[in-house]
Write a protein that holds these residues in place. Structure first.
Motif, PDB file in Angstrom:
ATOM      1  N   ILE A  11      10.589  -9.896   3.766  1.00  0.00           N
ATOM      2  CA  ILE A  11      10.545  -9.072   5.057  1.00  0.00           C
ATOM      3  C   ILE A  11      11.203  -7.705   4.694  1.00  0.00           C
ATOM      4  CG2 ILE A  11      11.547  -8.364   7.239  1.00  0.00           C
ATOM      5  CD1 ILE A  11      11.227 -11.640   7.866  1.00  0.00           C
ATOM      6  N   GLY A  12      12.328  -7.808   3.937  1.00  0.00           N
ATOM      7  CA  GLY A  12      12.941  -6.423   3.352  1.00  0.00           C
ATOM      8  C   GLY A  12      11.963  -5.611   2.322  1.00  0.00           C
ATOM      9  N   LEU A  13      11.325  -6.369   1.683  1.00  0.00           N
ATOM     10  CA  LEU A  13      10.288  -5.765   0.574  1.00  0.00           C
ATOM     11  C   LEU A  13       9.020  -5.193   1.334  1.00  0.00           C
ATOM     12  CD1 LEU A  13      10.446  -7.902  -2.439  1.00  0.00           C
ATOM     13  CD2 LEU A  13      11.320  -5.578  -2.201  1.00  0.00           C
ATOM     14  N   ILE A  14       8.601  -5.711   2.371  1.00  0.00           N
ATOM     15  CA  ILE A  14       7.434  -5.276   3.250  1.00  0.00           C
ATOM     16  C   ILE A  14       7.953  -3.948   4.021  1.00  0.00           C
ATOM     17  CG2 ILE A  14       5.791  -5.727   5.355  1.00  0.00           C
ATOM     18  CD1 ILE A  14       5.814  -8.730   4.610  1.00  0.00           C
ATOM     19  N   LEU A  15       9.232  -4.106   4.480  1.00  0.00           N
ATOM     20  CA  LEU A  15       9.574  -2.802   5.430  1.00  0.00           C
ATOM     21  C   LEU A  15       9.741  -1.796   4.318  1.00  0.00           C
ATOM     22  CD1 LEU A  15      11.765  -4.560   8.096  1.00  0.00           C
ATOM     23  CD2 LEU A  15       9.585  -3.180   8.072  1.00  0.00           C
ATOM     24  N   ALA A  16      10.395  -2.051   3.114  1.00  0.00           N
ATOM     25  CA  ALA A  16      10.560  -1.040   1.887  1.00  0.00           C
ATOM     26  C   ALA A  16       9.114  -0.520   1.759  1.00  0.00           C
ATOM     27  CB  ALA A  16      11.210  -1.648   0.800  1.00  0.00           C
ATOM     28  N   GLY A  17       8.337  -1.031   1.557  1.00  0.00           N
ATOM     29  CA  GLY A  17       6.904  -0.557   1.290  1.00  0.00           C
ATOM     30  C   GLY A  17       6.378   0.390   2.469  1.00  0.00           C
ATOM     31  N   VAL A  18       6.496  -0.125   3.510  1.00  0.00           N
ATOM     32  CA  VAL A  18       6.040   0.481   4.830  1.00  0.00           C
ATOM     33  C   VAL A  18       6.794   1.771   5.124  1.00  0.00           C
ATOM     34  CG1 VAL A  18       5.726   0.561   7.439  1.00  0.00           C
ATOM     35  CG2 VAL A  18       5.118  -1.411   6.112  1.00  0.00           C
ATOM     36  N   ALA A  19       8.051   1.884   4.852  1.00  0.00           N
ATOM     37  CA  ALA A  19       8.912   3.240   5.123  1.00  0.00           C
ATOM     38  C   ALA A  19       8.809   3.934   4.139  1.00  0.00           C
ATOM     39  CB  ALA A  19      10.561   2.560   5.137  1.00  0.00           C
ATOM     40  N   ALA A  20       8.260   3.487   2.729  1.00  0.00           N
ATOM     41  CA  ALA A  20       7.902   4.316   1.672  1.00  0.00           C
ATOM     42  C   ALA A  20       6.608   5.255   1.983  1.00  0.00           C
ATOM     43  CB  ALA A  20       8.033   3.775   0.485  1.00  0.00           C
ATOM     44  N   ARG A  21       5.850   4.527   2.274  1.00  0.00           N
ATOM     45  CA  ARG A  21       4.484   4.969   2.743  1.00  0.00           C
ATOM     46  C   ARG A  21       4.469   5.933   4.068  1.00  0.00           C
ATOM     47  NH1 ARG A  21      -0.849   4.343   0.919  1.00  0.00           N
ATOM     48  NH2 ARG A  21      -2.326   4.760   2.545  1.00  0.00           N
ATOM     49  N   TRP A  22       5.223   5.403   4.936  1.00  0.00           N
ATOM     50  CA  TRP A  22       5.323   6.312   6.104  1.00  0.00           C
ATOM     51  C   TRP A  22       6.160   7.648   5.902  1.00  0.00           C
ATOM     52  CZ3 TRP A  22       5.506   2.405  10.770  1.00  0.00           C
ATOM     53  CH2 TRP A  22       4.298   1.811  10.930  1.00  0.00           C
ATOM     54  N   SER A  23       7.102   7.416   5.120  1.00  0.00           N
ATOM     55  CA  SER A  23       7.942   8.613   4.985  1.00  0.00           C
ATOM     56  C   SER A  23       7.294   9.789   4.036  1.00  0.00           C
ATOM     57  CB  SER A  23       9.336   7.918   4.358  1.00  0.00           C
ATOM     58  OG  SER A  23       9.267   7.761   2.961  1.00  0.00           O
ATOM     59  N   HIS A  24       6.247   9.279   3.257  1.00  0.00           N
ATOM     60  CA  HIS A  24       5.600  10.212   2.308  1.00  0.00           C
ATOM     61  C   HIS A  24       4.636  11.038   3.505  1.00  0.00           C
ATOM     62  CE1 HIS A  24       3.740  11.514  -1.318  1.00  0.00           C
ATOM     63  NE2 HIS A  24       2.366  11.298  -0.616  1.00  0.00           N
ATOM     64  N   ARG A  25       4.295  10.437   4.289  1.00  0.00           N
ATOM     65  CA  ARG A  25       3.277  11.193   5.242  1.00  0.00           C
ATOM     66  C   ARG A  25       3.952  11.802   6.383  1.00  0.00           C
ATOM     67  NH1 ARG A  25      -1.312   6.623   6.434  1.00  0.00           N
ATOM     68  NH2 ARG A  25      -1.962   6.375   4.094  1.00  0.00           N
ATOM     69  N   ARG A  26       4.812  11.247   7.008  1.00  0.00           N
ATOM     70  CA  ARG A  26       5.302  11.990   8.394  1.00  0.00           C
ATOM     71  C   ARG A  26       6.982  12.043   8.278  1.00  0.00           C
ATOM     72  NH1 ARG A  26       3.512   7.812  12.788  1.00  0.00           N
ATOM     73  NH2 ARG A  26       4.355   6.330  11.302  1.00  0.00           N
ATOM     74  N   PRO A  27       7.477  12.926   8.968  1.00  0.00           N
ATOM     75  CA  PRO A  27       9.032  12.930   9.206  1.00  0.00           C
ATOM     76  C   PRO A  27       9.357  11.529   9.597  1.00  0.00           C
ATOM     77  CG  PRO A  27       7.878  14.487  10.617  1.00  0.00           C
ATOM     78  CD  PRO A  27       6.902  13.988   9.847  1.00  0.00           C
ATOM     79  N   VAL A  28      10.948  11.620   9.451  1.00  0.00           N
ATOM     80  CA  VAL A  28      11.566  10.336   9.959  1.00  0.00           C
ATOM     81  C   VAL A  28      11.487  10.230  11.483  1.00  0.00           C
ATOM     82  CG1 VAL A  28      13.784   9.085  10.058  1.00  0.00           C
ATOM     83  CG2 VAL A  28      12.922  10.228   7.896  1.00  0.00           C
ATOM     84  N   ALA A  29      11.672  11.507  12.161  1.00  0.00           N
ATOM     85  CA  ALA A  29      11.605  11.194  13.392  1.00  0.00           C
ATOM     86  C   ALA A  29      10.300  10.942  14.185  1.00  0.00           C
ATOM     87  CB  ALA A  29      11.815  12.583  14.028  1.00  0.00           C
ATOM     88  N   ASP A  30       9.193  10.647  13.305  1.00  0.00           N
ATOM     89  CA  ASP A  30       7.921  10.081  13.675  1.00  0.00           C
ATOM     90  C   ASP A  30       7.811   8.925  13.563  1.00  0.00           C
ATOM     91  OD1 ASP A  30       7.185  12.554  14.745  1.00  0.00           O
ATOM     92  OD2 ASP A  30       5.716  13.124  13.077  1.00  0.00           O
ATOM     93  N   TRP A  31       8.246   8.346  12.435  1.00  0.00           N
ATOM     94  CA  TRP A  31       8.065   6.868  11.820  1.00  0.00           C
ATOM     95  C   TRP A  31       9.153   6.116  12.309  1.00  0.00           C
ATOM     96  CZ3 TRP A  31      11.080   4.928   8.209  1.00  0.00           C
ATOM     97  CH2 TRP A  31      11.705   5.643   7.228  1.00  0.00           C
ATOM     98  N   GLY A  32      10.209   6.593  12.518  1.00  0.00           N
ATOM     99  CA  GLY A  32      11.697   5.886  12.716  1.00  0.00           C
ATOM    100  C   GLY A  32      11.383   4.782  13.846  1.00  0.00           C
ATOM    101  N   PRO A  33      11.138   5.386  14.981  1.00  0.00           N
ATOM    102  CA  PRO A  33      11.026   4.493  16.065  1.00  0.00           C
ATOM    103  C   PRO A  33       9.915   3.726  16.382  1.00  0.00           C
ATOM    104  CG  PRO A  33      11.025   7.042  16.796  1.00  0.00           C
ATOM    105  CD  PRO A  33      11.065   6.928  15.407  1.00  0.00           C
ATOM    106  N   ASP A  34       8.586   3.942  15.567  1.00  0.00           N
ATOM    107  CA  ASP A  34       7.675   3.137  15.233  1.00  0.00           C
ATOM    108  C   ASP A  34       8.220   1.781  14.567  1.00  0.00           C
ATOM    109  OD1 ASP A  34       6.029   5.046  16.251  1.00  0.00           O
ATOM    110  OD2 ASP A  34       5.153   5.528  14.362  1.00  0.00           O
ATOM    111  N   ILE A  35       9.064   1.816  13.486  1.00  0.00           N
ATOM    112  CA  ILE A  35       9.274   0.938  12.779  1.00  0.00           C
ATOM    113  C   ILE A  35      10.326  -0.128  13.705  1.00  0.00           C
ATOM    114  CG2 ILE A  35      10.858   0.095  10.711  1.00  0.00           C
ATOM    115  CD1 ILE A  35       9.369   1.873   8.887  1.00  0.00           C
TER     116      ILE A  35
END
Length: 155
Positions: free
Chosen positions: A49-73
């Motif tokens: 679960i941690g590795l899945i979320l690490a990959g998703v956070a890495a991918r989403w942070s590459h494209r969008r600012p933290v304020a956009d993807w933080g609430p989504d995660i």
């Protein structure tokens, strides 16, 4: 709007599916007396679960600012946590509240620690490499500012 909810839903279902697989492995792969094997499978589940979320956070942070993807995660983690705690035990024939309240809340705490560590690991790795959204914008700004010739001011 539908695309936004789809990403959250897919992430929540993926996190819940990892938990269901771990519960089924514990249920059918080991007898009830072997708690060390169940603990190892549970630890493996938290790592996945941690590795899945690490990959998703890495991918989403590459494209969008933290304020956009933080609430989504956070929303995906909340939905996956609710499914894991309330629906997951029912799938293997147990009650969600079969154990004491201490165990229930300890599971919630462990889940939140594992997910938080995964998101933090992914985001910090991308930030350290300078590949996150903010670092790329700052790099582009610096390149634009250094590329312009200096203007001569007359007096």
């Amino acid at each position: 709007m539908g695309k936004w909810w789809r990403g959250i839903g897919v992430l929540a279902v993926a996190l819940f599916a990892v938990n269901v697989v771990a519960r089924l492995v514990i249920r059918f792969g080991f007898d009830g007396a072997d708690t060390t094997a169940a603990d190892r499978v549970t630890l493996g589940m938290f790592v996945v679960i941690g590795l899945i979320l690490a990959g998703v956070a890495a991918r989403w942070s590459h494209r969008r600012p933290v304020a956009d993807w933080g609430p989504d995660i956070a929303a995906a983690i909340g939905v996956a946590l609710a499914l894991t705690m309330l629906v997951g035990p029912l799938l293997v024939g147990q009650s969600p509240f079969a154990d004491s309240g201490d165990v229930f809340f300890a599971q919630i705490g462990l889940y939140l620690v594992a997910t938080g560590a995964g998101v933090l690991l992914g985001y910090l790795l991308v930030t350290a490499l300078g590949l996150d959204h903010r670092s790329r914008i700052l790099k582009r700004y610096a390149e634009i500012k250094t590329a312009k010739p200096r203007r001569v001011v007359r007096r």
